[in-house]
Enzyme design. Sequence first.
Site, PDB file in Angstrom:
ATOM      1  N   ASP A   6       0.883  -1.172   0.000  1.00 32.04           N
ATOM      2  CA  ASP A   6       0.000   0.000   0.000  1.00 32.04           C
ATOM      3  C   ASP A   6       0.913   1.211   0.000  1.00 32.04           C
ATOM      4  O   ASP A   6       1.567   1.502   0.998  1.00 32.04           O
ATOM      5  CB  ASP A   6      -0.887  -0.027   1.259  1.00 32.04           C
ATOM      6  CG  ASP A   6      -1.663   1.274   1.459  1.00 32.04           C
ATOM      7  OD1 ASP A   6      -1.633   2.151   0.568  1.00 32.04           O
ATOM      8  OD2 ASP A   6      -2.293   1.425   2.534  1.00 32.04           O
ATOM      9  N   LYS A  70       2.619  11.182  -3.362  1.00 31.26           N
ATOM     10  CA  LYS A  70       1.616  10.430  -4.120  1.00 31.26           C
ATOM     11  C   LYS A  70       0.665  11.371  -4.874  1.00 31.26           C
ATOM     12  O   LYS A  70       0.174  11.045  -5.944  1.00 31.26           O
ATOM     13  CB  LYS A  70       0.826   9.560  -3.148  1.00 31.26           C
ATOM     14  CG  LYS A  70      -0.197   8.664  -3.788  1.00 31.26           C
ATOM     15  CD  LYS A  70      -0.802   7.758  -2.744  1.00 31.26           C
ATOM     16  CE  LYS A  70      -1.921   6.921  -3.291  1.00 31.26           C
ATOM     17  NZ  LYS A  70      -2.463   6.026  -2.259  1.00 31.26           N
ATOM     18  N   GLU A 145      -7.273   0.536  -4.606  1.00 28.57           N
ATOM     19  CA  GLU A 145      -7.304   0.496  -3.136  1.00 28.57           C
ATOM     20  C   GLU A 145      -8.636  -0.016  -2.582  1.00 28.57           C
ATOM     21  O   GLU A 145      -8.643  -0.869  -1.687  1.00 28.57           O
ATOM     22  CB  GLU A 145      -6.955   1.875  -2.558  1.00 28.57           C
ATOM     23  CG  GLU A 145      -5.465   2.159  -2.659  1.00 28.57           C
ATOM     24  CD  GLU A 145      -5.096   3.623  -2.484  1.00 28.57           C
ATOM     25  OE1 GLU A 145      -5.947   4.416  -2.027  1.00 28.57           O
ATOM     26  OE2 GLU A 145      -3.948   3.973  -2.816  1.00 28.57           O
ATOM     27  N   ASP A 168     -12.818   5.722   2.548  1.00 25.64           N
ATOM     28  CA  ASP A 168     -11.399   5.732   2.914  1.00 25.64           C
ATOM     29  C   ASP A 168     -10.948   7.147   3.275  1.00 25.64           C
ATOM     30  O   ASP A 168     -10.771   7.995   2.406  1.00 25.64           O
ATOM     31  CB  ASP A 168     -10.574   5.182   1.730  1.00 25.64           C
ATOM     32  CG  ASP A 168      -9.070   5.108   2.033  1.00 25.64           C
ATOM     33  OD1 ASP A 168      -8.613   5.698   3.029  1.00 25.64           O
ATOM     34  OD2 ASP A 168      -8.352   4.462   1.236  1.00 25.64           O
TER      35      ASP A 168
HETATM   36  P1  ADP Z   1      -2.950   7.362   3.887  1.00 26.75           P
HETATM   37  O1  ADP Z   1      -3.736   6.268   3.271  1.00 26.75           O
HETATM   38  O2  ADP Z   1      -3.310   8.713   3.344  1.00 26.75           O
HETATM   39  O3  ADP Z   1      -1.479   7.123   3.837  1.00 26.75           O
HETATM   40  P2  ADP Z   1      -3.655   6.457   6.591  1.00 26.75           P
HETATM   41  O4  ADP Z   1      -4.719   5.514   6.248  1.00 26.75           O
HETATM   42  O5  ADP Z   1      -2.387   5.899   7.092  1.00 26.75           O
HETATM   43  O6  ADP Z   1      -3.367   7.478   5.414  1.00 26.75           O
HETATM   44  O7  ADP Z   1      -4.260   7.485   7.660  1.00 26.75           O
HETATM   45  C1  ADP Z   1      -3.469   8.429   8.272  1.00 26.75           C
HETATM   46  C2  ADP Z   1      -4.339   9.315   9.110  1.00 26.75           C
HETATM   47  O8  ADP Z   1      -5.009   8.520  10.103  1.00 26.75           O
HETATM   48  C3  ADP Z   1      -3.539  10.377   9.838  1.00 26.75           C
HETATM   49  O9  ADP Z   1      -4.197  11.612   9.748  1.00 26.75           O
HETATM   50  C4  ADP Z   1      -3.568   9.857  11.277  1.00 26.75           C
HETATM   51  O10 ADP Z   1      -3.463  10.916  12.218  1.00 26.75           O
HETATM   52  C5  ADP Z   1      -4.924   9.206  11.342  1.00 26.75           C
HETATM   53  N1  ADP Z   1      -5.053   8.255  12.442  1.00 26.75           N
HETATM   54  C6  ADP Z   1      -4.284   7.167  12.701  1.00 26.75           C
HETATM   55  N2  ADP Z   1      -4.651   6.581  13.846  1.00 26.75           N
HETATM   56  C7  ADP Z   1      -5.689   7.313  14.348  1.00 26.75           C
HETATM   57  C8  ADP Z   1      -6.496   7.235  15.517  1.00 26.75           C
HETATM   58  N3  ADP Z   1      -6.296   6.298  16.450  1.00 26.75           N
HETATM   59  N4  ADP Z   1      -7.478   8.165  15.681  1.00 26.75           N
HETATM   60  C9  ADP Z   1      -7.661   9.129  14.779  1.00 26.75           C
HETATM   61  N5  ADP Z   1      -6.930   9.271  13.665  1.00 26.75           N
HETATM   62  C10 ADP Z   1      -5.948   8.380  13.447  1.00 26.75           C
HETATM   63 MG    MG Z   2      -4.523   4.772   2.292  1.00 29.67          MG
END
Ligand code: ADP
Ligand code: MG
Length: 577
Positions: A6, A70, A145, A168
Amino acid sequence: MICGIDLGTTHSLIGVVEAGFPILLADESGSRLTPSAVYFPADAAEPPRVGAAALRQRVLDPGRTVTSVKRLMGQPGRVGPRAMRPEEIAALILGRLKAVGEAAMGEPLTRAVITVPAYFNDSQRAATKRAGERAGLVVERILNEPTAAALAYGLDKLDERSRVAVYDLGGGTFDISILELRSGVFEVLSTAGDTRLGGDDIDEAVVAHLQARLGEPADAPARARLWEAAIAAKHALSTVDTHRVQLPFYRGTESVELELTRAELEALAGPVVDRTRACCRRALADAGLPAADLDEVILVGGATRMPLVRRVAAEVFGREPNISQHPDEAVALGATIQAGILEGSLRQILLLDVTPLSLGLETFGGLMNVIIPRNTTIPCKAGELFTNAVPNQESMLVRVLQGEREMARDNWELGQLAIDFQPGPKGSARVGVQFEIDQNGLLRVLARDTRTGTDRVLEIRNTAVDVDDARVEEMIAASLDHAFDDMRERVFTEARQKAEELLPAVDQALAAAGSAVAEMDRAAIEAAAAETRAALEAGEAARLKAAVTALDRATEHLAAVLVDRALEESLQRRGIL
Ligand code: ADP
Ligand code: MG
């Protein structure tokens, strides 16, 4: 072994199927999430740093750390202090993931499935693929995705024609996709979203709130700690109701602290999360579906851990979302499952959306000519043009074959189709043969004589896709067992066809050329022809291939002489010379 990746805007992950289970791999500090950040040291000789190390540097040297690359995939511009193309920076992130995976598995990882947002266009997908290749990975599949997420949730096992919404909400982007599952294949019915909406916006609102209460940070390090504290508070409040934010030495020797409640956080995050509603409604409208027609709503992306986000999703879709999977791992898990399907280690559990074995037809000399290779995603379509091998041939029999062996006779015959030719010299007929497999695994073989426009169609139900697992394994094992013999036989057959064409032509040409060929050339050609005949007799593939190549080369000059002479004669006949 194929890994699943991913490649996220904020975080990236890698996984593999081990002992029949998809697992995500952790780095040396035990983390499965690699921040999608790259730091470029000022000293150009120093290599870039990727992941958590890059984020640490960002605090000290913000201008030299690139994040969210990205968003720029497929765009021509250059980014970062070393002016690199976005895909080159993505390649560094993929390289880091590859290294994390290899360290965890203790073996090289060279093949990958990489996910992209469903709305990525061809050039963004191609750029992602090139990034993988640049990182030393053969990219076996670019996977959407939401499809990956649906796989992780096991939704491929739902009934025929199930519809799912994948919501998402990541760090910087929001994607909503409506998928339909048909015979184990996911089709994207619609996608909507906002490429500037995510958890980062909530962080910003929390930071602004904390600053209003605690005052401006004194310097850059204090500002960095304020951000970290805001994010930590946001994460904590997904599971607890109140959280104490503590910032020691916030302003010089002064330490500050305050209590933040979930209700306060939700008031700050509300406007951000509300913006997802309109996107969801648009996706439903584009798919032509009322929310009530959905079978599942699944949540992915780290930000969907927030209870507020779950409530909003439940409201928009009028049902409780399915939150059975890790929100920030589901996409990577799905990519890994897809990788496992491709490599065959998960086949028994999941439906296939790929051809389990190659499909092709028999060509001259009894060879298998593959039209649709094994593991091609269905639906698919491919074809080839054929001609008559002998003069005045009246028809050709197309034998439709399935299997991995080089010789037609070792594969399974699915059916036959006869095509009529217009009589004519060798190579004058033009018959296009097209294989098409639809969503349901129906193989349609179409043969068309392009001269006369006549069509012949053969339909073969299910055999193309539905093959007993044991038989697929048997076929693949046999093709591996016989790989060398099969290849030798193919090389021999191809060389024999060439020799059988070349030898009589050479004899004829030598006779026709008479004294126009130098004695030395003639001797060389005759020797090459004799060696070709001897190799044919001996049945030695490599020797025959070499002999035919040598004969071809030895007659180059002869052929040129004959062409010149023919030209001269023709000009003389027409009174030009
Ligand atoms: P991406 O797909 O864009 O790389 P992610 O799916 O990894 O992103 O999501 C990242 C986001 O999720 C960040 O803004 C992070 O702060 C938030 N996040 C991760 N864990 C938590 C949580 N426990 N509560 C709220 N937000 C969270
Ligand atoms: Mg993602």
